[in-house]
Design a protein around this motif. Sequence first.
Motif, mmCIF file in Angstrom:
data_model
loop_
_atom_site.group_PDB
_atom_site.id
_atom_site.type_symbol
_atom_site.label_atom_id
_atom_site.label_comp_id
_atom_site.label_asym_id
_atom_site.label_seq_id
_atom_site.Cartn_x
_atom_site.Cartn_y
_atom_site.Cartn_z
ATOM 1 N N ASP A 207 0.834 -1.192 0.000
ATOM 2 C CA ASP A 207 0.000 0.000 0.000
ATOM 3 C C ASP A 207 0.869 1.244 0.000
ATOM 4 N N TYR A 208 0.259 2.374 -0.324
ATOM 5 C CA TYR A 208 0.996 3.641 -0.348
ATOM 6 C C TYR A 208 0.252 4.721 0.420
ATOM 7 N N LEU A 209 1.025 5.673 0.897
ATOM 8 C CA LEU A 209 0.536 6.903 1.508
ATOM 9 C C LEU A 209 1.468 7.986 0.985
ATOM 10 N N ILE A 210 0.952 8.837 0.100
ATOM 11 C CA ILE A 210 1.784 9.806 -0.604
ATOM 12 C C ILE A 210 1.314 11.223 -0.303
ATOM 13 N N CYS A 211 2.256 12.066 0.061
ATOM 14 C CA CYS A 211 1.951 13.477 0.283
ATOM 15 C C CYS A 211 1.690 14.140 -1.069
ATOM 16 N N VAL A 212 0.601 14.872 -1.166
ATOM 17 C CA VAL A 212 0.246 15.589 -2.392
ATOM 18 C C VAL A 212 0.730 17.024 -2.221
ATOM 19 N N LYS A 213 1.583 17.451 -3.118
ATOM 20 C CA LYS A 213 2.161 18.791 -3.015
ATOM 21 C C LYS A 213 1.587 19.711 -4.100
ATOM 22 N N ALA A 214 1.791 20.996 -3.912
ATOM 23 C CA ALA A 214 1.228 22.004 -4.819
ATOM 24 C C ALA A 214 1.764 21.883 -6.237
ATOM 25 N N ASN A 215 2.938 21.244 -6.420
ATOM 26 C CA ASN A 215 3.455 21.096 -7.785
ATOM 27 C C ASN A 215 2.683 20.034 -8.574
ATOM 28 N N GLN A 216 1.797 19.300 -7.928
ATOM 29 C CA GLN A 216 0.870 18.385 -8.599
ATOM 30 C C GLN A 216 -0.476 19.110 -8.656
ATOM 31 N N LYS A 217 -0.502 20.177 -9.420
ATOM 32 C CA LYS A 217 -1.568 21.186 -9.381
ATOM 33 C C LYS A 217 -2.990 20.626 -9.424
ATOM 34 N N SER A 218 -3.339 19.833 -10.428
ATOM 35 C CA SER A 218 -4.734 19.384 -10.541
ATOM 36 C C SER A 218 -5.107 18.429 -9.407
ATOM 37 N N LEU A 219 -4.219 17.517 -9.037
ATOM 38 C CA LEU A 219 -4.497 16.596 -7.937
ATOM 39 C C LEU A 219 -4.616 17.369 -6.623
ATOM 40 N N TYR A 220 -3.689 18.289 -6.397
ATOM 41 C CA TYR A 220 -3.688 19.092 -5.168
ATOM 42 C C TYR A 220 -4.993 19.882 -5.039
ATOM 43 N N GLU A 221 -5.393 20.551 -6.102
ATOM 44 C CA GLU A 221 -6.615 21.355 -6.068
ATOM 45 C C GLU A 221 -7.847 20.487 -5.868
ATOM 46 N N GLN B 117 -0.552 24.858 9.408
ATOM 47 C CA GLN B 117 -0.145 24.176 8.176
ATOM 48 C C GLN B 117 -1.181 23.117 7.816
ATOM 49 N N VAL B 118 -1.409 22.952 6.530
ATOM 50 C CA VAL B 118 -2.306 21.909 6.053
ATOM 51 C C VAL B 118 -1.548 21.076 5.016
ATOM 52 N N SER B 119 -1.623 19.762 5.181
ATOM 53 C CA SER B 119 -1.005 18.833 4.230
ATOM 54 C C SER B 119 -2.070 17.866 3.741
ATOM 55 N N TYR B 120 -1.887 17.393 2.506
ATOM 56 C CA TYR B 120 -2.822 16.454 1.910
ATOM 57 C C TYR B 120 -2.082 15.199 1.484
ATOM 58 N N TYR B 121 -2.777 14.063 1.581
ATOM 59 C CA TYR B 121 -2.200 12.777 1.214
ATOM 60 C C TYR B 121 -3.227 11.967 0.442
ATOM 61 N N ILE B 122 -2.725 11.053 -0.375
ATOM 62 C CA ILE B 122 -3.573 10.046 -1.008
ATOM 63 C C ILE B 122 -3.059 8.691 -0.546
ATOM 64 N N SER B 123 -3.987 7.718 -0.464
ATOM 65 C CA SER B 123 -3.565 6.415 0.034
ATOM 66 C C SER B 123 -4.407 5.285 -0.537
ATOM 67 N N SER B 124 -3.767 4.138 -0.637
ATOM 68 C CA SER B 124 -4.464 2.921 -1.036
ATOM 69 C C SER B 124 -5.023 2.205 0.192
ATOM 70 N N LEU B 125 -4.686 2.686 1.372
ATOM 71 C CA LEU B 125 -5.191 2.096 2.612
ATOM 72 C C LEU B 125 -6.578 2.633 2.935
ATOM 73 N N ALA B 126 -7.425 1.777 3.468
ATOM 74 C CA ALA B 126 -8.732 2.208 3.956
ATOM 75 C C ALA B 126 -8.704 1.995 5.463
ATOM 76 N N THR B 127 -8.109 2.958 6.168
ATOM 77 C CA THR B 127 -7.947 2.823 7.610
ATOM 78 C C THR B 127 -8.449 4.076 8.314
ATOM 79 N N THR B 128 -8.263 4.129 9.603
ATOM 80 C CA THR B 128 -8.788 5.238 10.409
ATOM 81 C C THR B 128 -7.851 6.446 10.392
ATOM 82 N N ALA B 129 -8.393 7.565 10.793
ATOM 83 C CA ALA B 129 -7.593 8.794 10.893
ATOM 84 C C ALA B 129 -6.467 8.610 11.906
#
Length: 188
Positions: free
Chosen positions: A18-32, A97-109
């Motif tokens: 599985d993955y947990l990836i930080c989404v950064k502003a340079n990935q414009k469409s995904l980030y938005e 600060q606010v950070s965003y992530y995408i993940s293949s895991l379906a787990t709790t906060a």
Amino acid sequence: MQPTVKKTVKTIIHQGNDYLICVKANQKSLYERVQAISADCAPVSVYRSTESTRQRQVERIVEVFDCLAGIAPDWLGLRRLVRVQRQGRRQGKSYDQVSYYISSLATTARQFAIAIQGHWGIENRLHWVKDVVLSEDECPLKQGHAPANWGLIRSWAINLFRLQGHTSITKAQRRVAHDIEALLLLVQ
């Protein structure tokens, strides 16, 4: 950068991980898109924590979303979006600060909070020490194998200090800097 990341995600999923990836502003469409989803949809899980250490106080709010509307389908295995808000005071100054992530895991906060803090633990215990304490970024050796070799030497030194029970690499350096016997004891 996007195709390489997606290829890496594909490899991770095909290997059964599985993955947990930080989404950064340079990935414009995904980030938005992740920003918009976290603003418009209700989270399926929320975890709050507060921490006070030294001259720092922080509150973390981790929210997990299962709404994936508008996210490109080529993010193989994508199951959750995560929003992490950090608010607090560091050396008397406020921050938010606010950070965003995408993940293949379906787990709790809470589980996502543990994983993300674990990553920062690695960042703070190794990368920050290399960059700030050992001045890796200021090293004038930039050609050939020198950067990689010196990186290995720095990692080796940090690990030796940690094995000897030192929590502060700065203090450990000062202790052995002018004491050849103490330095040699590190490698015995």
